[in-house]
Scaffold this motif. Structure first.
Motif: not given
Length: 269
Positions: A93, A97, A99, A128, A132, A135
């Protein structure tokens, strides 16, 4: 002139003494060779035992805290990816992600809620990856099991997130480098960090949470710290950690938790 009887007797006794001497020498030589073989076998045995013990520690704590129990702060967390990797492998990933910001959420172990905070700035790649996987519901389905608990005087942690639920399995990627590892090897209570194998790029899905101050080896770079527990740790200790480790012949302080543990909820924002 025929030899006297005394001379014959003396010659016969001399021959007997020589035979006995040669026999004793043969026995002595055999014993010396046997002792050498036994000593060599003993040395080889010690080397094998030490090598196996070292390999077990590397696998458990390089699979610890972190990779597949393939496995230890001899009690280090264990790994799930190839310890030989020197670069990212598979579809890792993106590090963007996270941020570059702080994420908050709730991680429940056996319905015991832990308030958590992830540091997308200090550990963007690990954060990240965790986000990932969360999610995609990996941590509440396939990787829900917490397969390892340690409760030694210097290492108190629970390890979760393996593909097969026993510290093993391959999700198809591994990543590095190690981020935000404490230089002194001290991981305060509530630290959330990535488990890994022997290499810096062997991180994958497994992570661990310390429930008391824990000291881990720094010689290979330590472990990526990507978050912390901000609430609920006492309840976790009471409900899960205090129940102890399922003792085995190998260890009474490092193994499966007596209170079988799963991630029952994970939310992030």
């Amino acid at each position: 002139m025929a030899p006297s009887k005394n001379a014959e007797r003396d010659a016969r006794e001399a021959r007997d003494r020589l035979r006995r001497y040669n026999a004793r020498q043969a026995v002595h030589t055999h014993q010396v060779k046997r002792r050498k073989r036994d000593n060599i076998a003993a040395v080889v045995g010690v080397v094998v035992v030490v090598a196996l013990a070292t390999l077990t520690q590397v696998l458990y704590f390089t699979a610890g805290p972190g990779v597949a129990t393939s496995a230890s702060p001899s009690a280090s967390p264990s790994p799930s990816a190839s310890p030989a990797a020197t670069k990212n492998t598979g579809n890792v990933p993106a590090s963007t992600i996270a941020q570059g910001r702080t994420w908050t959420g709730e991680l429940d172990l056996n319905s015991v809620p832990l308030a958590i905070e992830l540091d997308g700035k200090a550990a963007p790649q690990a954060t990240s990856v965790f986000i990932s996987l969360a999610q995609k519901n990996f941590y509440t389905t396939t990787g829900a099991t917490c397969h390892r608990l340690t409760n030694s005087p210097t290492a108190s942690l629970i390890q979760c997130g393996s593909v097969n639920g026993d510290g093993s399995g391959d999700i198809g990627f591994s990543f590095g480098p190690i981020e935000n590892a404490p230089a002194d090897g001290v991981y305060p209570a509530g630290t959330i960090a990535m488990a890994r194998g022997a290499g810096a790029f062997s991180q994958s899905t497994q992570f661990f949470i310390t429930y008391a101050a824990t000291t881990l080896d720094t010689s290979t770079g330590g472990y990526t710290v990507f978050g912390k527990v901000t609430g609920g740790l006492d309840a976790f200790v009471s409900a899960i950690a205090s129940k102890g480790v399922a003792a085995t012949a190998a260890s009474t302080t490092d193994g499966a938790p007596v209170a079988a543990t799963k991630i029952t909820k994970l939310t992030l924002k």
